[in-house]
Enzyme design. Structure first.
Site, PDB file in Angstrom:
ATOM      1  N   LYS A  48     -49.491 -10.638 -12.242  1.00  0.00           N
ATOM      2  CA  LYS A  48     -49.182  -9.866 -13.087  1.00  0.00           C
ATOM      3  C   LYS A  48     -47.397 -10.432 -13.145  1.00  0.00           C
ATOM      4  O   LYS A  48     -47.504 -11.571 -12.373  1.00  0.00           O
ATOM      5  CB  LYS A  48     -49.204  -8.849 -13.199  1.00  0.00           C
ATOM      6  CG  LYS A  48     -48.288  -8.021 -12.296  1.00  0.00           C
ATOM      7  CD  LYS A  48     -47.965  -6.637 -12.159  1.00  0.00           C
ATOM      8  CE  LYS A  48     -47.566  -6.148 -10.784  1.00  0.00           C
ATOM      9  NZ  LYS A  48     -48.062  -4.782 -10.610  1.00  0.00           N
ATOM     10  N   ARG A 147     -48.122   8.888 -11.949  1.00  0.00           N
ATOM     11  CA  ARG A 147     -47.487   7.474 -12.517  1.00  0.00           C
ATOM     12  C   ARG A 147     -49.145   7.069 -13.388  1.00  0.00           C
ATOM     13  O   ARG A 147     -48.775   8.033 -14.031  1.00  0.00           O
ATOM     14  CB  ARG A 147     -47.268   6.293 -12.086  1.00  0.00           C
ATOM     15  CG  ARG A 147     -46.597   5.303 -13.050  1.00  0.00           C
ATOM     16  CD  ARG A 147     -45.855   3.997 -12.104  1.00  0.00           C
ATOM     17  NE  ARG A 147     -46.401   3.621 -11.463  1.00  0.00           N
ATOM     18  CZ  ARG A 147     -46.846   1.873 -10.697  1.00  0.00           C
ATOM     19  NH1 ARG A 147     -45.441   1.849 -11.218  1.00  0.00           N
ATOM     20  NH2 ARG A 147     -47.509   1.922 -10.360  1.00  0.00           N
ATOM     21  N   TYR A 276     -13.943 -15.563 -15.118  1.00  0.00           N
ATOM     22  CA  TYR A 276     -14.057 -13.841 -16.103  1.00  0.00           C
ATOM     23  C   TYR A 276     -13.341 -12.959 -15.512  1.00  0.00           C
ATOM     24  O   TYR A 276     -13.985 -12.488 -14.069  1.00  0.00           O
ATOM     25  CB  TYR A 276     -15.030 -13.427 -16.830  1.00  0.00           C
ATOM     26  CG  TYR A 276     -15.918 -14.388 -17.752  1.00  0.00           C
ATOM     27  CD1 TYR A 276     -14.720 -14.363 -19.150  1.00  0.00           C
ATOM     28  CD2 TYR A 276     -17.075 -14.822 -17.782  1.00  0.00           C
ATOM     29  CE1 TYR A 276     -15.364 -15.519 -20.188  1.00  0.00           C
ATOM     30  CE2 TYR A 276     -17.288 -15.586 -19.093  1.00  0.00           C
ATOM     31  CZ  TYR A 276     -16.566 -16.204 -20.260  1.00  0.00           C
ATOM     32  OH  TYR A 276     -17.239 -16.204 -20.827  1.00  0.00           O
TER      33      TYR A 276
HETATM   34  C1  LIG Z   1     -47.970  -4.968  -8.851  1.00  0.00           C
HETATM   35  C2  LIG Z   1     -49.141  -4.335  -8.511  1.00  0.00           C
HETATM   36  C3  LIG Z   1     -49.914  -4.844  -6.979  1.00  0.00           C
HETATM   37  C4  LIG Z   1     -49.157  -5.366  -6.051  1.00  0.00           C
HETATM   38  O1  LIG Z   1     -47.548  -5.241  -5.428  1.00  0.00           O
HETATM   39  P1  LIG Z   1     -46.640  -5.552  -4.820  1.00  0.00           P
HETATM   40  O2  LIG Z   1     -45.654  -4.471  -4.265  1.00  0.00           O
HETATM   41  O3  LIG Z   1     -46.101  -6.420  -5.156  1.00  0.00           O
HETATM   42  O4  LIG Z   1     -47.453  -6.534  -3.471  1.00  0.00           O
HETATM   43  C5  LIG Z   1     -50.559  -4.364  -6.274  1.00  0.00           C
HETATM   44  N1  LIG Z   1     -51.137  -3.073  -7.277  1.00  0.00           N
HETATM   45  C6  LIG Z   1     -51.200  -2.735  -8.151  1.00  0.00           C
HETATM   46  C7  LIG Z   1     -51.275  -2.057  -8.976  1.00  0.00           C
HETATM   47  C8  LIG Z   1     -50.342  -3.196  -8.732  1.00  0.00           C
HETATM   48  O5  LIG Z   1     -50.003  -2.892 -10.377  1.00  0.00           O
END
Ligand SMILES: *Cc1c(COP(=O)(O)O)cnc(C)c1O
Length: 376
Positions: A48, A147, A276
């Site tokens: 993702k 969630r 800055y």
């Molecule tokens: C993002 C995600 C993962 C991966 O999580 P990591 O902590 O990056 O390994 C696994 N399952 C779901 C449903 C996710 O949304």
């Protein structure tokens, strides 16, 4: 350097010296390492957010060792199919509506179902795909993270509805799935919601002929016996650690170098200030390198003085506040470094997790921002 060996995907997007080099071989190594932690499990590589900022097309050759890919965005799924990915693709939040579902069917994506309305939408639409769409269905259970997911008391009715679809449309064996809240935390036994409790809750609800999917990166690395039949690592694929150990301690390799160059050098006297807010005052006469990377490029503005930066392969320190498109480093001890010297912000010399920790964030956030800022 383990990561620069072999094939790399180089991106130099602009005339400004900013470089993102992606190492598919490191991703392949990390997948094999995660698979070894949980033999027999099916590995869904989570890609993702444009492969956590690495670029889907740049990492794809390293992902062949995975059994499936998981993401949220239908556009990403379409790109993966276009690039030739033939194995399963799982939509981790399911279909966002009618059109999304039609696209998912067209692309043969597997589906998470996290609510009754998603399940009802599928049940009402699946007939229109005339037997051409046989997704594996993942019923998501809320085991305490609050969630997404079915409440435990609603799971049996979800299972009955899915079993009916599975037998009517000859779908593959379904999966009961949940997501861990604390698998990255070595103090997790004091948390109200532990990996063990979430795991046991899921397994008590799971029919014998269903499969399970639990492990994210943290659970696969830290609690592999609780990770289930289908593991879903994300961050670890890219060589950043979910914690509590470091990426190096887990044997993970970084999959990306984010680099720039020194574009100017300042000689400052003891007692002079840099940048800055005049945050940093030179304690002794110093040489300061000005680097062509700032917060508009994805470098965290909250990085404090002392954050590690590598110049010409040597680790030194950030000094002074981050500007929109520049940052300043102490190169007093690296006499060979002048204008044009290569600077690594994060990658195989400076870990993204070290920069994140210094800046009060996590490697995930820095990586996700890296590529998006550099695609035009
Ligand atoms: C993002 C995600 C993962 C991966 O999580 P990591 O902590 O990056 O390994 C696994 N399952 C779901 C449903 C996710 O949304």
């Amino acid at each position: 350097m383990p990561c620069t060996a072999g094939f790399t995907q180089n991106s130099h997007f602009m005339s400004r010296p900013l470089f993102v080099d992606v190492f598919p071989h490191a991703i392949e190594h990390n997948i094999r390492l995660l698979k070894a932690k949980r033999a027999q499990s099916h590995l869904i590589a989570v890609v993702k957010a444009n492969a956590y900022g690495h670029g889907l097309s740049k990492v794809l050759s390293g992902l062949n060792a995975a059994d499936s890919l998981g993401l949220l965005e239908i556009e990403g799924a379409a790109l993966l199919r276009q690039l030739g990915w033939k194995k399963p693709i799982l939509l981790l939040e399911g279909a966002f509506g009618h059109d999304d579902l039609a696209q998912a069917a067209h692309l043969s994506c597997d589906l998470v179902l996290h609510s009754d309305s998603q399940l009802d939408l599928l049940a009402s639409q699946i007939v229109s795909f005339a037997g051409r769409y046989r997704p594996r269905l993942y019923l998501k259970v809320n085991t305490g993270m609050n969630r997404l997911g079915f409440a435990p008391e609603d799971v049996q009715s979800g299972i009955r509805k899915i079993n009916a679809l599975v037998s009517q449309y000859e779908l593959p064996p379904p999966v009961l799935m949940t997501h861990f809240a604390n698998a990255d935390d070595d103090t997790e036994t004091c948390k109200p919601v532990t990996t063990r409790v979430q795991h046991d809750m899921l397994m008590a609800l799971k029919p014998n002929d269903w499969l399970s999917s639990l492990g994210n990166s943290a659970a696969t690395l830290n609690h592999n016996h609780l990770a289930g039949d289908f593991v879903r690592p994300g961050i670890a694929l890219y060589g950043s650690s979910p914690g509590p150990l470091t990426a190096t301690e887990y044997g993970l390799r970084p999959a990306l170098n984010f680099e720039s160059e020194i574009i100017a050098v300042q000689s400052v006297k003891a007692g002079q200030w840099v940048g800055y807010g005049s945050r940093w005052c030179a304690p002794v006469d110093s040489r300061i390198g000005v680097v062509a990377c700032g917060y508009a490029d994805g470098y965290p503005r909250h990085a404090p003085d002392g954050t590690p930066v590598a110049v010409a392969g040597e680790i030194t320190q950030l000094v002074g506040r981050i500007s929109m498109d520049m940052l300043t480093v102490d190169i007093s001890h690296i006499p060979a470094a002048g204008v044009g010297a290569r600077v690594q912000l994060w990658g195989d010399i400076v870990s993204v997790d070290a920069v994140a920790k210094a800046s009060g964030t996590i490697g995930y956030e820095l990586l996700c921002a890296t590529m998006s800022r550099h695609i035009r």
